[in-house]
Write a protein that holds these residues in place. Sequence first.
Motif, PDB file in Angstrom:
ATOM      1  N   ASN A   1       0.832  -1.205   0.000  1.00 43.55           N
ATOM      2  CA  ASN A   1       0.000   0.000   0.000  1.00 43.55           C
ATOM      3  C   ASN A   1       0.865   1.253   0.000  1.00 43.55           C
ATOM      4  OD1 ASN A   1      -2.482  -1.217  -0.219  1.00 43.55           O
ATOM      5  ND2 ASN A   1      -2.877  -1.264   1.985  1.00 43.55           N
TER       6      ASN A   1
ATOM      7  N   ASP B   1      -2.844   2.540  -7.472  1.00 48.21           N
ATOM      8  CA  ASP B   1      -2.757   1.228  -8.096  1.00 48.21           C
ATOM      9  C   ASP B   1      -2.472   1.379  -9.595  1.00 48.21           C
ATOM     10  OD1 ASP B   1      -2.956  -1.336  -8.896  1.00 48.21           O
ATOM     11  OD2 ASP B   1      -5.029  -1.632  -8.275  1.00 48.21           O
TER      12      ASP B   1
ATOM     13  N   ASN C   1      -7.276   0.401   1.369  1.00 53.23           N
ATOM     14  CA  ASN C   1      -7.066  -0.966   0.872  1.00 53.23           C
ATOM     15  C   ASN C   1      -6.647  -1.904   2.001  1.00 53.23           C
ATOM     16  OD1 ASN C   1      -6.877  -3.131  -0.953  1.00 53.23           O
ATOM     17  ND2 ASN C   1      -4.715  -2.708  -1.381  1.00 53.23           N
ATOM     18  N   ALA C   2      -7.510  -1.971   3.006  1.00 50.99           N
ATOM     19  CA  ALA C   2      -7.187  -2.751   4.198  1.00 50.99           C
ATOM     20  C   ALA C   2      -6.962  -4.224   3.864  1.00 50.99           C
ATOM     21  CB  ALA C   2      -8.320  -2.606   5.227  1.00 50.99           C
ATOM     22  N   GLY C   3      -6.202  -4.883   4.716  1.00 47.30           N
ATOM     23  CA  GLY C   3      -5.858  -6.291   4.483  1.00 47.30           C
ATOM     24  C   GLY C   3      -6.487  -7.186   5.529  1.00 47.30           C
TER      25      GLY C   3
ATOM     26  N   VAL D   1      -6.440 -12.379   3.983  1.00 49.24           N
ATOM     27  CA  VAL D   1      -6.013 -11.959   2.644  1.00 49.24           C
ATOM     28  C   VAL D   1      -5.556 -13.156   1.818  1.00 49.24           C
ATOM     29  CG1 VAL D   1      -4.286 -10.595   1.402  1.00 49.24           C
ATOM     30  CG2 VAL D   1      -5.442  -9.632   3.398  1.00 49.24           C
TER      31      VAL D   1
ATOM     32  N   ASN E   1      -7.076  -8.564  -0.504  1.00 46.01           N
ATOM     33  CA  ASN E   1      -7.233  -7.291   0.197  1.00 46.01           C
ATOM     34  C   ASN E   1      -8.596  -6.687  -0.106  1.00 46.01           C
ATOM     35  OD1 ASN E   1      -4.520  -6.833   1.356  1.00 46.01           O
ATOM     36  ND2 ASN E   1      -3.865  -6.907  -0.789  1.00 46.01           N
TER      37      ASN E   1
ATOM     38  N   ARG F   1      -9.299  -4.317  -1.954  1.00 44.02           N
ATOM     39  CA  ARG F   1      -9.423  -4.082  -3.410  1.00 44.02           C
ATOM     40  C   ARG F   1     -10.022  -5.288  -4.116  1.00 44.02           C
ATOM     41  NH1 ARG F   1      -4.367  -1.870  -4.529  1.00 44.02           N
ATOM     42  NH2 ARG F   1      -5.266   0.216  -4.557  1.00 44.02           N
ATOM     43  N   GLU F   2      -9.555  -6.455  -3.740  1.00 44.29           N
ATOM     44  CA  GLU F   2     -10.043  -7.676  -4.411  1.00 44.29           C
ATOM     45  C   GLU F   2     -11.420  -8.091  -3.926  1.00 44.29           C
ATOM     46  OE1 GLU F   2      -6.120  -8.885  -3.293  1.00 44.29           O
ATOM     47  OE2 GLU F   2      -6.053 -10.211  -5.042  1.00 44.29           O
TER      48      GLU F   2
ATOM     49  N   LYS G   1     -18.497  -9.498 -12.310  1.00 43.54           N
ATOM     50  CA  LYS G   1     -17.169 -10.079 -12.128  1.00 43.54           C
ATOM     51  C   LYS G   1     -16.285  -9.787 -13.332  1.00 43.54           C
ATOM     52  CE  LYS G   1     -18.562 -13.568  -8.912  1.00 43.54           C
ATOM     53  NZ  LYS G   1     -18.946 -14.966  -8.769  1.00 43.54           N
TER      54      LYS G   1
ATOM     55  N   ASP H   1     -10.141   0.474  -8.924  1.00 40.01           N
ATOM     56  CA  ASP H   1      -8.921   0.146  -8.190  1.00 40.01           C
ATOM     57  C   ASP H   1      -8.023   1.360  -8.001  1.00 40.01           C
ATOM     58  OD1 ASP H   1      -9.578  -2.483  -7.662  1.00 40.01           O
ATOM     59  OD2 ASP H   1      -8.872  -3.158  -9.608  1.00 40.01           O
TER      60      ASP H   1
ATOM     61  N   GLY I   1      -7.615   2.516  -2.167  1.00 44.38           N
ATOM     62  CA  GLY I   1      -6.210   2.680  -1.790  1.00 44.38           C
ATOM     63  C   GLY I   1      -5.647   4.064  -2.055  1.00 44.38           C
TER      64      GLY I   1
ATOM     65  N   LYS J   1     -17.977  -8.035  -2.479  1.00 46.87           N
ATOM     66  CA  LYS J   1     -18.159  -9.468  -2.760  1.00 46.87           C
ATOM     67  C   LYS J   1     -18.543 -10.208  -1.492  1.00 46.87           C
ATOM     68  CE  LYS J   1     -14.529 -10.014  -6.253  1.00 46.87           C
ATOM     69  NZ  LYS J   1     -13.218 -10.643  -6.510  1.00 46.87           N
TER      70      LYS J   1
END
Lengths: 470, 470
Positions: free
Chosen positions: A190, A194, B151-153, B157, B162, B164-165, B187, B197, B201, B215
Amino acid sequence: MSLDTAALVTKLTEILGPSGIIAETAAMGAYLNEPRKRFHVPALAVVLPKSVAEVQALARFAFENGTPLIPQGGNTGLVGAQVPLKGNEVIVSLARLNGLREINADAGHMTVEAGMILEEAHKIAEAEGAMFPLWIASQGSARIGGVLSSNAGGVNVLAYGNARELCLGVEAVLADGRLYNGLNALKKDNTGYDLKDLLIGAEGTLGIITAATLKLFPLPAGYETAIVNLSSPEKALELFYAMRERAGTRLNAFELVPWIGLDIQTRHGMLDKDPTAGPSPWYALVEVSQPKGAEGGLLQAGLEAAFEANLIDNAVVAESLADRTRMWAFREQMSECQSREGASIKHDVSVPIAAIPRLIAEGSAAAQALVAGIRPVPFGHMGDGNIHFNFSPPVGADDKAFMAGAEPMHDAVYEVVLKLGGSVSAEHGIGQLKTELLKRVKDPVALEMMRAIKQALDPKDILNPGKMLS
Amino acid sequence: MSLDTAALVTKLTEILGPSGIIAETAAMGAYLNEPRKRFHVPALAVVLPKSVAEVQALARFAFENGTPLIPQGGNTGLVGAQVPLKGNEVIVSLARLNGLREINADAGHMTVEAGMILEEAHKIAEAEGAMFPLWIASQGSARIGGVLSSNAGGVNVLAYGNARELCLGVEAVLADGRLYNGLNALKKDNTGYDLKDLLIGAEGTLGIITAATLKLFPLPAGYETAIVNLSSPEKALELFYAMRERAGTRLNAFELVPWIGLDIQTRHGMLDKDPTAGPSPWYALVEVSQPKGAEGGLLQAGLEAAFEANLIDNAVVAESLADRTRMWAFREQMSECQSREGASIKHDVSVPIAAIPRLIAEGSAAAQALVAGIRPVPFGHMGDGNIHFNFSPPVGADDKAFMAGAEPMHDAVYEVVLKLGGSVSAEHGIGQLKTELLKRVKDPVALEMMRAIKQALDPKDILNPGKMLS
């Protein structure tokens, strides 16, 4: 300043050497003729850098001279992003920049250059006991740079994600020749915007990807694969939910095929043996992966439960590698088989997965209202909400007359897709084919943001001008 | 033009109503006092919009007036991104914009507003039989907008990615009040640059996230959890590889804890019962999830194989929910327990996973060379290559004197991290704490690209100025 063509060729030859340039249009075939034969504009030249430094020198020259550059991988794209639009462009083929820089299969990453063919990347990973799980029909010629620039999807997105999610970092040459070094093998970082994900899927309009660090996964011990008979897309959706709950991320493919797919392939002798349990309105190809430590039988148990719950009518579970190969061939021949039935009007669309039955019903009805007797052939990655919503002409219809009606058909299908909150390009991108469509359907603020970013990173519009954003 | 404070407050009160603004510094405590008590600059005002339209009106006003805005979620960030830097900023708390817009647990997505507390999102998903698998220590107060902006983890993970995903699409108000509508439940969507994205972050420097589609995953039937005794980080790495091969994506946590973690927690009475199999130089908390259809025993079998292969010395597998809770408490108390031992010099770093043993060995040696007797406490998300590389002072040392040596310690640790191809901020971001560090260590072309994007999307530097990019 702008050079005439001869001077340009001389200059490019200086930068890339005589073997690094193709200046005769007649010799450019492999770089111009794309799969769907829709685009026919020649390039000023094709250049083939073999090092990152050469790509940088090329971009510096192009930036000074105002020469448009088109980055190209395996020339397998379906929307014309990788071929000329105006004829004043130089195609930059990354084919010779194709080395492996590093691999650590245990740690789950490898760094390869943009020109590596996808299938080669598969083989390299497998030789080390690992897997790069991105499989697309064109993998024998598609190259990593193009795979990333188009954010390719394929049949295992369900478990592993699109190209974007399979890439840890990229290296790219910018429009003025600067080198962005974003290669890394980090799962967490981070430290800023991105930029990787901005370059991935940008269709070469923001930078020329020269290398990437890709994620690798342990090779599964095996797969369990079945073709399931289903009475409707609604039942397919319920089966998907049930299998997803049961198998979690081990569910790695859930592909939908309509009966007509089997019918066409059978009539044209494309199947040595029927891979299904017999006639059915719909089929799903369902596959779960089996990690080394897992028990077998997960798919079989799931299908038995689904049968008892009245979700499915029948199923065949593959009992051998040959069975599995036959099942996948049935699915993968869906695009090709349609060409045996004449012309095809195609839509690569996605909707929220719950809306798939409505997409199929309403899209088919809209098409039939336009062309009586039209044959819908919706198939594809149901688990991702991504249907290749294609149409074959009515039996006996004239191809040319059928294709003349393509535009209103597109409009009708996209109207349904947008109403359902879907995307008009799920996998294949925008390129030059869909720029006008994008202007019409995309959030206008998103388009403004895209234009602002393009202007910020490529103010002279050197990289793939007119693609994505016209 | 720029208003004086009184006029600004009047104008903000017009936009947000009297209940939507806090203008007295004395009443701003909850919005100013961040967890690490590092930053102490007051804000001009705190505003609390309760609709997207109010956020837009606020941004339009700020854009015209040149008023810096700081988007804030739960004020749990550790690098000062969410609190003032200069004192001329207005904090925009999203706390009141916190509704659920839509949920479809079967289809795997829900749309929530930015102010929803993470734990509330967990509960909403669980009530529908689904899971939003992002767990961080601050989940009881962190809000979704902040979770995404940073963008926390967190601890899962490894299996789920993260923030983001875990996000399909976002809605955000731009610096001039325009609304970017990128919400979707798709998706696959290859229609343009990846703006989602980019906003995730960005620490609120490119847009104010107002809502997001997240999600969801099926709730597992259960978990298998163990604490494993290991002689070294090298053995931990080998165990991780073996478990990953065996469990695939069912491996959802692999956390490393050094012996000193158990020692401190025991000495300070933080454990009602030792959750481990006894003293060991290193521990790993290993957890696999069990989907509904899966057989149990995967973890046990994997650990038995690892014991036979001489990778591990001993292990305890949780036999009850209470055991599991105790194991996780041991891991989660690692941050807190250090404060019982005095000051702590902290580093949130990541390296390619294969380099973790070298990171720990060389980072510890470098620290010990600076401060004899320093006690390294490296722990965290080993499976992601992310170690919280903290140091407690030598026994009996003075806290103040110890902390006076923080800067050279940072330099020494970051030097090792960068040499190994790592990141100086794996999870926590840049904020105002690490802007100078970023300038020093980040790829200069990446920084140029970031500045160009910031300039393109926020030309008047309204959104969180001075954060991330100073």
